[in-house]
Design a protein around this motif. Structure first.
Motif, PDB file in Angstrom:
ATOM      1  N   GLY A   1      59.417  43.204  40.127  1.00 15.49           N
ATOM      2  CA  GLY A   1      60.175  43.516  41.325  1.00 15.49           C
ATOM      3  C   GLY A   1      61.058  42.365  41.738  1.00 15.49           C
ATOM      4  O   GLY A   1      61.086  41.321  41.084  1.00 15.49           O
ATOM      5  N   VAL A   2      61.770  42.588  42.824  1.00 16.92           N
ATOM      6  CA  VAL A   2      62.675  41.557  43.342  1.00 16.92           C
ATOM      7  C   VAL A   2      62.431  41.363  44.835  1.00 16.92           C
ATOM      8  O   VAL A   2      61.899  42.241  45.516  1.00 16.92           O
ATOM      9  CB  VAL A   2      64.157  41.922  43.095  1.00 16.92           C
ATOM     10  CG1 VAL A   2      64.467  41.992  41.616  1.00 16.92           C
ATOM     11  CG2 VAL A   2      64.528  43.212  43.778  1.00 16.92           C
ATOM     12  N   ARG A   3      62.843  40.207  45.310  1.00 16.37           N
ATOM     13  CA  ARG A   3      62.751  39.887  46.734  1.00 16.37           C
ATOM     14  C   ARG A   3      64.067  39.283  47.172  1.00 16.37           C
ATOM     15  O   ARG A   3      64.645  38.447  46.488  1.00 16.37           O
ATOM     16  CB  ARG A   3      61.637  38.874  47.003  1.00 16.37           C
ATOM     17  CG  ARG A   3      61.585  38.437  48.471  1.00 16.37           C
ATOM     18  CD  ARG A   3      60.612  37.312  48.705  1.00 16.37           C
ATOM     19  NE  ARG A   3      59.242  37.768  48.501  1.00 16.37           N
ATOM     20  CZ  ARG A   3      58.178  37.022  48.730  1.00 16.37           C
ATOM     21  NH1 ARG A   3      58.315  35.778  49.151  1.00 16.37           N
ATOM     22  NH2 ARG A   3      56.972  37.493  48.513  1.00 16.37           N
ATOM     23  N   MET A   4      64.534  39.745  48.303  1.00 19.63           N
ATOM     24  CA  MET A   4      65.696  39.149  48.948  1.00 19.63           C
ATOM     25  C   MET A   4      65.268  38.811  50.362  1.00 19.63           C
ATOM     26  O   MET A   4      64.736  39.667  51.078  1.00 19.63           O
ATOM     27  CB  MET A   4      66.868  40.131  48.975  1.00 19.63           C
ATOM     28  CG  MET A   4      68.094  39.570  49.603  1.00 19.63           C
ATOM     29  SD  MET A   4      69.438  40.781  49.546  1.00 19.63           S
ATOM     30  CE  MET A   4      70.710  39.840  50.352  1.00 19.63           C
ATOM     31  N   GLN A   5      65.463  37.590  50.749  1.00 21.30           N
ATOM     32  CA  GLN A   5      65.012  37.169  52.076  1.00 21.30           C
ATOM     33  C   GLN A   5      65.961  37.728  53.142  1.00 21.30           C
ATOM     34  O   GLN A   5      66.997  37.163  53.432  1.00 21.30           O
ATOM     35  CB  GLN A   5      64.928  35.652  52.150  1.00 21.30           C
ATOM     36  CG  GLN A   5      63.828  35.105  51.259  1.00 21.30           C
ATOM     37  CD  GLN A   5      63.711  33.611  51.353  1.00 21.30           C
ATOM     38  OE1 GLN A   5      64.687  32.892  51.206  1.00 21.30           O
ATOM     39  NE2 GLN A   5      62.505  33.138  51.591  1.00 21.30           N
ATOM     40  N   LEU A   6      65.570  38.846  53.700  1.00 23.88           N
ATOM     41  CA  LEU A   6      66.379  39.529  54.699  1.00 23.88           C
ATOM     42  C   LEU A   6      65.913  39.245  56.122  1.00 23.88           C
ATOM     43  O   LEU A   6      66.452  39.805  57.074  1.00 23.88           O
ATOM     44  CB  LEU A   6      66.336  41.047  54.444  1.00 23.88           C
ATOM     45  CG  LEU A   6      66.965  41.505  53.132  1.00 23.88           C
ATOM     46  CD1 LEU A   6      66.670  42.976  52.895  1.00 23.88           C
ATOM     47  CD2 LEU A   6      68.460  41.246  53.137  1.00 23.88           C
ATOM     48  N   HIS A   7      64.922  38.391  56.258  1.00 18.36           N
ATOM     49  CA  HIS A   7      64.393  38.144  57.604  1.00 18.36           C
ATOM     50  C   HIS A   7      65.326  37.250  58.413  1.00 18.36           C
ATOM     51  O   HIS A   7      65.802  36.227  57.963  1.00 18.36           O
ATOM     52  CB  HIS A   7      62.971  37.588  57.560  1.00 18.36           C
ATOM     53  CG  HIS A   7      62.770  36.370  56.723  1.00 18.36           C
ATOM     54  ND1 HIS A   7      62.940  36.347  55.361  1.00 18.36           N
ATOM     55  CD2 HIS A   7      62.406  35.116  57.074  1.00 18.36           C
ATOM     56  CE1 HIS A   7      62.687  35.141  54.901  1.00 18.36           C
ATOM     57  NE2 HIS A   7      62.360  34.378  55.922  1.00 18.36           N
ATOM     58  N   TRP A   8      65.598  37.724  59.636  1.00 16.87           N
ATOM     59  CA  TRP A   8      66.476  37.028  60.577  1.00 16.87           C
ATOM     60  C   TRP A   8      65.733  36.931  61.893  1.00 16.87           C
ATOM     61  O   TRP A   8      65.076  37.868  62.331  1.00 16.87           O
ATOM     62  CB  TRP A   8      67.772  37.811  60.777  1.00 16.87           C
ATOM     63  CG  TRP A   8      68.754  37.097  61.644  1.00 16.87           C
ATOM     64  CD1 TRP A   8      69.787  36.317  61.212  1.00 16.87           C
ATOM     65  CD2 TRP A   8      68.823  37.096  63.074  1.00 16.87           C
ATOM     66  NE1 TRP A   8      70.478  35.818  62.278  1.00 16.87           N
ATOM     67  CE2 TRP A   8      69.904  36.284  63.448  1.00 16.87           C
ATOM     68  CE3 TRP A   8      68.063  37.675  64.073  1.00 16.87           C
ATOM     69  CZ2 TRP A   8      70.255  36.045  64.766  1.00 16.87           C
ATOM     70  CZ3 TRP A   8      68.398  37.452  65.401  1.00 16.87           C
ATOM     71  CH2 TRP A   8      69.489  36.643  65.729  1.00 16.87           C
ATOM     72  N   HIS A   9      65.849  35.792  62.533  1.00 14.07           N
ATOM     73  CA  HIS A   9      65.159  35.554  63.804  1.00 14.07           C
ATOM     74  C   HIS A   9      66.095  34.784  64.717  1.00 14.07           C
ATOM     75  O   HIS A   9      66.971  34.041  64.243  1.00 14.07           O
ATOM     76  CB  HIS A   9      63.878  34.745  63.545  1.00 14.07           C
ATOM     77  CG  HIS A   9      62.900  34.786  64.662  1.00 14.07           C
ATOM     78  ND1 HIS A   9      62.979  33.960  65.756  1.00 14.07           N
ATOM     79  CD2 HIS A   9      61.801  35.555  64.857  1.00 14.07           C
ATOM     80  CE1 HIS A   9      61.978  34.211  66.572  1.00 14.07           C
ATOM     81  NE2 HIS A   9      61.242  35.184  66.047  1.00 14.07           N
ATOM     82  N   GLU A  10      65.911  34.949  66.017  1.00 15.43           N
ATOM     83  CA  GLU A  10      66.731  34.213  66.979  1.00 15.43           C
ATOM     84  C   GLU A  10      66.534  32.709  66.852  1.00 15.43           C
ATOM     85  O   GLU A  10      67.434  31.930  67.135  1.00 15.43           O
ATOM     86  CB  GLU A  10      66.413  34.665  68.406  1.00 15.43           C
ATOM     87  CG  GLU A  10      66.882  36.075  68.687  1.00 15.43           C
ATOM     88  CD  GLU A  10      66.533  36.534  70.089  1.00 15.43           C
ATOM     89  OE1 GLU A  10      65.952  35.756  70.873  1.00 15.43           O
ATOM     90  OE2 GLU A  10      66.851  37.697  70.397  1.00 15.43           O
TER      91      GLU A  10
END
Length: 96
Positions: free
Chosen positions: A15-24
């Motif tokens: 599989g693959v992972r893309m870091q899509l996490h965004w935080h203030e």
């Protein structure tokens, strides 16, 4: 596709992972924007994973889960891995 085609030579690729996490909080931010998870280009690329039998590691903060659900719903043939149990940053509502 060209990048995935090159990676497919590795027999252990699952599989693959893309870091899509965004935080203030900038220290917790990896994505360009909070809604990158539903960006048309990201959506198109995730949709291609089923052609390869690859999973996608969904790495999001709780505030992004609604958009993550949209991505999962559009790709029912792809397995998703919820990374770090949804990237919780604390137990208080303001930390999600």
């Amino acid at each position: 596709r060209p990048q995935i085609d090159r990676l497919m030579k590795y027999q252990l690729l699952r599989g693959v992972r893309m870091q899509l996490h965004w935080h203030e909080t900038p220290a917790f931010r990896f994505a360009a924007s909070a809604d990158q998870v539903i960006d048309p280009k990201v959506r198109a690329n995730v949709a291609r994973l089923k052609d390869y039998g690859l999973s996608f590691d969904l790495q999001l903060f709780p505030a992004q889960m609604k958009d993550g659900l949209t991505l999962v719903g559009e790709n029912r043939e792809t397995n998703f891995v919820l990374t770090h149990a949804g990237m919780l940053t604390g137990m208080e509502p303001e930390t999600t």
